[in-house]
Design an enzyme around this catalytic site. Structure first.
Site, PDB file in Angstrom:
ATOM      1  N   THR A 154       9.620 -88.547  48.381  1.00 64.54           N
ATOM      2  CA  THR A 154       8.929 -89.841  48.402  1.00 64.54           C
ATOM      3  C   THR A 154       8.293 -90.113  47.036  1.00 64.54           C
ATOM      4  O   THR A 154       8.309 -91.247  46.549  1.00 64.54           O
ATOM      5  CB  THR A 154       7.876 -89.852  49.521  1.00 64.54           C
ATOM      6  OG1 THR A 154       8.543 -89.588  50.757  1.00 64.54           O
ATOM      7  CG2 THR A 154       7.178 -91.197  49.627  1.00 64.54           C
ATOM      8  N   GLU A 168      -0.209 -88.359  55.040  1.00 64.72           N
ATOM      9  CA  GLU A 168       0.829 -88.897  54.152  1.00 64.72           C
ATOM     10  C   GLU A 168       0.416 -88.778  52.692  1.00 64.72           C
ATOM     11  O   GLU A 168       1.251 -88.578  51.809  1.00 64.72           O
ATOM     12  CB  GLU A 168       1.091 -90.377  54.470  1.00 64.72           C
ATOM     13  CG  GLU A 168       1.824 -90.616  55.745  1.00 64.72           C
ATOM     14  CD  GLU A 168       3.312 -90.368  55.595  1.00 64.72           C
ATOM     15  OE1 GLU A 168       3.685 -89.314  55.048  1.00 64.72           O
ATOM     16  OE2 GLU A 168       4.089 -91.217  56.025  1.00 64.72           O
TER      17      GLU A 168
HETATM   18  N1  HSE Z   1       6.911 -97.142  52.487  1.00 65.74           N
HETATM   19  C1  HSE Z   1       7.076 -95.803  51.993  1.00 65.74           C
HETATM   20  C2  HSE Z   1       8.022 -95.831  50.808  1.00 65.74           C
HETATM   21  C3  HSE Z   1       7.640 -94.960  53.096  1.00 65.74           C
HETATM   22  O1  HSE Z   1       9.055 -96.478  50.920  1.00 65.74           O
HETATM   23  O2  HSE Z   1       7.726 -95.228  49.792  1.00 65.74           O
HETATM   24  C4  HSE Z   1       7.925 -93.551  52.686  1.00 65.74           C
HETATM   25  O3  HSE Z   1       6.990 -92.677  53.185  1.00 65.74           O
END
Ligand code: HSE
Length: 291
Positions: A168, A120
């Site tokens: 993201t 990630e």
């Molecule tokens: N918790 C993370 C966000 C999840 O909302 O940025 C996305 O990968």
């Protein structure tokens, strides 16, 4: 050769930013690994053209490195990237389980969570675990520094995925630096309500607990038509609505039998906003599975 299916996931659930996640019964990625002297990656399926095959830039490259498990890795994407449905986490979780099995490393699913989360970091800059935890363990997961807690739950869900891209990184850039105490108190109450709802398989309580006034309003600005879609989902019988992960997917919780109406209403509302979309009628599902 080992093949693993790992599900799409929906992180945050509104009040549990960077903490809560659920595995979705569909869609899913399928990853096949085969021992090789060096890691190489091949990507097929939904949005494959946007995903780098260079092991230094792909989420599964970091997983192979971390497990010291070089392989040819074929990723068949069922989960489009930049969707808010844990696309990179699905690939990372599937690769972690497959490579662990291929090289007989013997890690538990819980031990694979931080390993898959390294992937990630390649995509979003942060090694958060709220997507990889449900992708590996299934169910509803609570991921925090102290480890991951997993709860089996049965909640009908609808995910509506608009044909827009929100990375993201961009979605994290709009997260406020802080919150007021009254917002924190409200969020704790909602997160606790949601957790109780998961234990009781109660879509009303879970839906109530999705509400978040800190992160979601800032991110909603990145999703054309979000407010209209949210309202349409409620009008059609959703018990709660929020952004799925970092967006642009929109997640609705429903009582059994309401998914069809809610899905159609969300699609129609995106259409009114001039946005093409697709809908998944889904539910909380299992984690990664060796095929
Ligand atoms: N918790 C993370 C966000 C999840 O909302 O940025 C996305 O990968």
């Amino acid at each position: 050769m080992v093949t693993v299916r790992a599900p799409a996931t929906s992180a945050n659930l509104g009040s549990g930013f960077d903490v809560f996640g659920v595995a979705l019964s569909k869609p899913a990625d399928v990853v096949t690994v085969e021992k090789a002297p060096e890691t190489s990656i091949e990507v097929l399926g939904a949005g494959h053209q946007y995903i780098p095959e260079d092991p230094d830039k792909n989420t599964v490259g970091a997983v192979a490195e971390s497990l010291d498990a070089p392989a040819h890795i074929r990723i068949n994407k069922g989960v489009r990237p930049a969707s808010g449905l844990g696309s990179s986490a699905a690939s990372a979780a599937a690769a972690a389980v497959a490579l662990d099995e291929l090289y007989d490393r013997g890690h538990s699913r819980e031990e694979l969570v931080p390993i898959a989360a390294e992937g990630e970091a390649i995509v979003s800059g942060d090694a958060h675990e709220d997507n990889v935890a449900p992708a590996l363990l299934g169910g509803f997961t609570i991921a925090r520094n102290g480890g991951v807690t997993c709860v089996d739950a049965a909640i009908p869900l609808v995910v509506c995925l608009p044909d827009i891209v929100v990375s993201t990184r961009d979605a994290r850039a709009v997260v406020p630096d802080g919150a007021r105490m009254n917002e924190v108190v409200e969020t704790v109450g909602n997160a606790a309500t949601l957790t109780a709802g998961m234990h009781r398989d109660d879509p009303e309580l879970v839906g109530d607990g999705l509400y978040d006034s800190i992160v979601t309003p800032a991110r909603a600005e990145l999703i054309d038509g979000y407010e209209g879609v949210r309202q349409a989902a409620f009008d059609a019988g959703a018990t709660g609505v929020t952004i799925s992960g970092a967006g642009p997917g929109v997640l609705a919780t429903c009582k059994p039998g309401a998914r069809q109406n809610v899905g159609v209403a969300m699609l129609d509302a995106f259409e009114v906003a001039g946005v093409d979309a697709r809908v998944y009628q889904t539910e909380i599902g299992d984690g990664a599975r060796v095929l």
